[in-house]
Design a protein around this motif. Structure first.
Motif, mmCIF file in Angstrom:
data_model
loop_
_atom_site.group_PDB
_atom_site.id
_atom_site.type_symbol
_atom_site.label_atom_id
_atom_site.label_comp_id
_atom_site.label_asym_id
_atom_site.label_seq_id
_atom_site.Cartn_x
_atom_site.Cartn_y
_atom_site.Cartn_z
ATOM 1 N N GLU A 144 0.590 -1.448 0.091
ATOM 2 C CA GLU A 144 -0.137 -0.440 -0.265
ATOM 3 C C GLU A 144 0.741 0.778 -0.144
ATOM 4 O O GLU A 144 0.512 2.252 -0.994
ATOM 5 C CB GLU A 144 -0.572 0.383 1.471
ATOM 6 C CG GLU A 144 -1.910 -1.025 0.859
ATOM 7 C CD GLU A 144 -3.488 -0.741 1.847
ATOM 8 O OE1 GLU A 144 -3.890 0.941 1.888
ATOM 9 O OE2 GLU A 144 -3.355 -1.013 3.277
ATOM 10 N N GLU A 145 2.187 1.583 0.698
ATOM 11 C CA GLU A 145 3.061 2.203 0.943
ATOM 12 C C GLU A 145 3.981 2.897 -0.412
ATOM 13 O O GLU A 145 3.628 3.858 -0.808
ATOM 14 C CB GLU A 145 3.890 2.366 2.070
ATOM 15 C CG GLU A 145 4.793 3.838 2.022
ATOM 16 C CD GLU A 145 5.562 2.525 3.241
ATOM 17 O OE1 GLU A 145 6.313 3.908 3.917
ATOM 18 O OE2 GLU A 145 5.267 2.441 4.287
ATOM 19 N N LEU A 146 4.159 1.079 -1.203
ATOM 20 C CA LEU A 146 4.373 1.768 -2.639
ATOM 21 C C LEU A 146 3.973 2.038 -3.274
ATOM 22 O O LEU A 146 4.193 3.177 -4.523
ATOM 23 C CB LEU A 146 5.284 0.146 -3.147
ATOM 24 C CG LEU A 146 6.706 0.006 -1.764
ATOM 25 C CD1 LEU A 146 6.684 -1.695 -2.299
ATOM 26 C CD2 LEU A 146 7.908 0.701 -2.476
ATOM 27 N N ALA A 147 2.443 2.261 -3.137
ATOM 28 C CA ALA A 147 0.844 2.357 -4.581
ATOM 29 C C ALA A 147 1.560 3.659 -4.110
ATOM 30 O O ALA A 147 1.215 4.109 -4.944
ATOM 31 C CB ALA A 147 -0.311 1.965 -3.787
ATOM 32 N N GLU A 148 1.272 4.236 -3.010
ATOM 33 C CA GLU A 148 1.596 5.787 -2.742
ATOM 34 C C GLU A 148 2.282 6.714 -3.120
ATOM 35 O O GLU A 148 2.299 7.690 -3.915
ATOM 36 C CB GLU A 148 1.063 6.264 -1.184
ATOM 37 C CG GLU A 148 -0.263 5.510 -0.786
ATOM 38 C CD GLU A 148 -1.427 6.409 -1.219
ATOM 39 O OE1 GLU A 148 -1.474 7.210 -2.068
ATOM 40 O OE2 GLU A 148 -2.738 5.352 -1.537
ATOM 41 N N ILE A 149 3.373 5.985 -3.294
ATOM 42 C CA ILE A 149 4.932 6.611 -3.517
ATOM 43 C C ILE A 149 4.921 6.664 -4.889
ATOM 44 O O ILE A 149 4.926 7.571 -6.042
ATOM 45 C CB ILE A 149 6.156 5.493 -3.594
ATOM 46 C CG1 ILE A 149 5.929 5.780 -2.289
ATOM 47 C CG2 ILE A 149 7.004 5.719 -3.631
ATOM 48 C CD1 ILE A 149 7.126 4.881 -1.204
ATOM 49 N N ASP A 150 4.588 5.546 -6.134
ATOM 50 C CA ASP A 150 4.922 5.312 -6.853
ATOM 51 C C ASP A 150 3.070 5.610 -8.333
ATOM 52 O O ASP A 150 3.540 5.023 -9.464
ATOM 53 C CB ASP A 150 5.085 3.484 -7.756
ATOM 54 C CG ASP A 150 6.171 3.210 -7.096
ATOM 55 O OD1 ASP A 150 7.290 4.202 -6.577
ATOM 56 O OD2 ASP A 150 7.213 2.469 -7.042
#
Length: 283
Positions: A144-150
């Motif tokens: 989920e965190e990577l989804a927000e970043i990328d």
């Protein structure tokens, strides 16, 4: 005793007792002996609890180094150490490094996330379902965190699949537990999985309009209510033994269930509104 002090936020006092235990054990066995693993792990957990991430990471790295050379190496121990470093890396804002450690932890347990069926897996960590569930949860959080970043929708979809896999794994393992105490203990590890699953599925529904995500949110909401009943039994016993009046305990869990019901009603209302809108559009 030192563990009790750490978890009661008495860090310096707990460290004093742990240091004494460390010196005695080191003098008897040497600092790289597997017999010191529990000491190093306790140091790591204590520093993690105190949010001293660098110090905590150093002790878990020490654990991995010793366990890797241990003739009696245990996959569950190694997985726990790697997962702890993954959690630390997440808190240090290194999500990709954290994800690598969590995936390595699952690999130590013989776990393949690409398996087509959870029933086909022969998981070494079956004896530690709380550990497996915790690793699942960390991986989903990181996705989920990577989804927000990328800005990648695929990461969110993968995270939701991990929450669903975690739920299935927990259900399968809980059925094999004979004692209610063991079932309640595992239930306590899964509440956050359901809550995050509800939130993510509903957000995916709002973004895509795909009703399958709404159905998933409703599914997790229903599981969450069942879990609240189990947790309520567990906590009621604990609170009653601590002297808290029974009527206050009962009221607390009534409110928790009301909140769960309201969440479910919100999703159902949203689904009804969408259905009505579609019908009007067809007229």
């Amino acid at each position: 005793y030192s563990v009790t002090l750490f978890y009661n936020k008495k860090f310096e006092e707990g460290l004093k007792y742990l240091n004494k235990a460390y010196e005695v054990r080191k003098a008897a066995h040497g600092e790289d002996s597997p017999l010191l693993l529990n000491i190093y792990e306790e140091y790591g957990e204590a520093y993690k609890e105190a949010e001293k991430w660098i110090e905590a990471k150093r002790y878990f790295e020490k654990c991995i180094k010793i366990e890797d050379k241990n003739p009696q190496k245990l996959a569950t121990r190694m997985a726990a150490f790697k997962s702890s470093i993954g959690e630390i890396e997440r808190n240090l804002k290194h999500p990709r490094t954290a994800l690598t450690f969590q995936e390595d932890a699952l690999a130590e347990l013989g776990f393949d996330l690409s398996a087509s069926s959870m029933d086909e897996l022969d998981i070494i960590g079956t004896g530690r379902p709380d550990l497996v569930a915790g690793i699942f949860y960390e991986i989903a959080l990181l996705l989920e965190e990577l989804a927000e970043i990328d800005g990648e929708q695929e990461f969110k979809q993968r995270a939701l699949e991990i929450y669903k896999q975690s739920d299935h794994f927990i259900d399968q393992r809980r059925l094999s537990f004979f004692s209610e105490e063991a079932k309640l203990s595992l239930a306590g590890k899964t509440r956050e999985v359901f809550e995050k699953g509800i939130s993510l599925a509903y957000n995916l529904y709002k973004e895509s309009g795909d009703k399958k995500y709404l159905e998933t949110a409703l599914y997790f909401s229903g599981k969450s209510k069942s879990l609240l009943l189990l947790l309520g039994l567990k906590e009621t016993f604990a609170l009653q033994s601590s002297g808290i009046p029974e009527h206050l305990t009962q009221r607390e869990w009534e409110l928790e269930l009301e909140m769960a019901n309201l969440k479910t009603e919100r999703y159902e209302l949203q689904r009804t509104e969408e259905d009505a809108t579609e019908k009007l559009a067809e007229v």
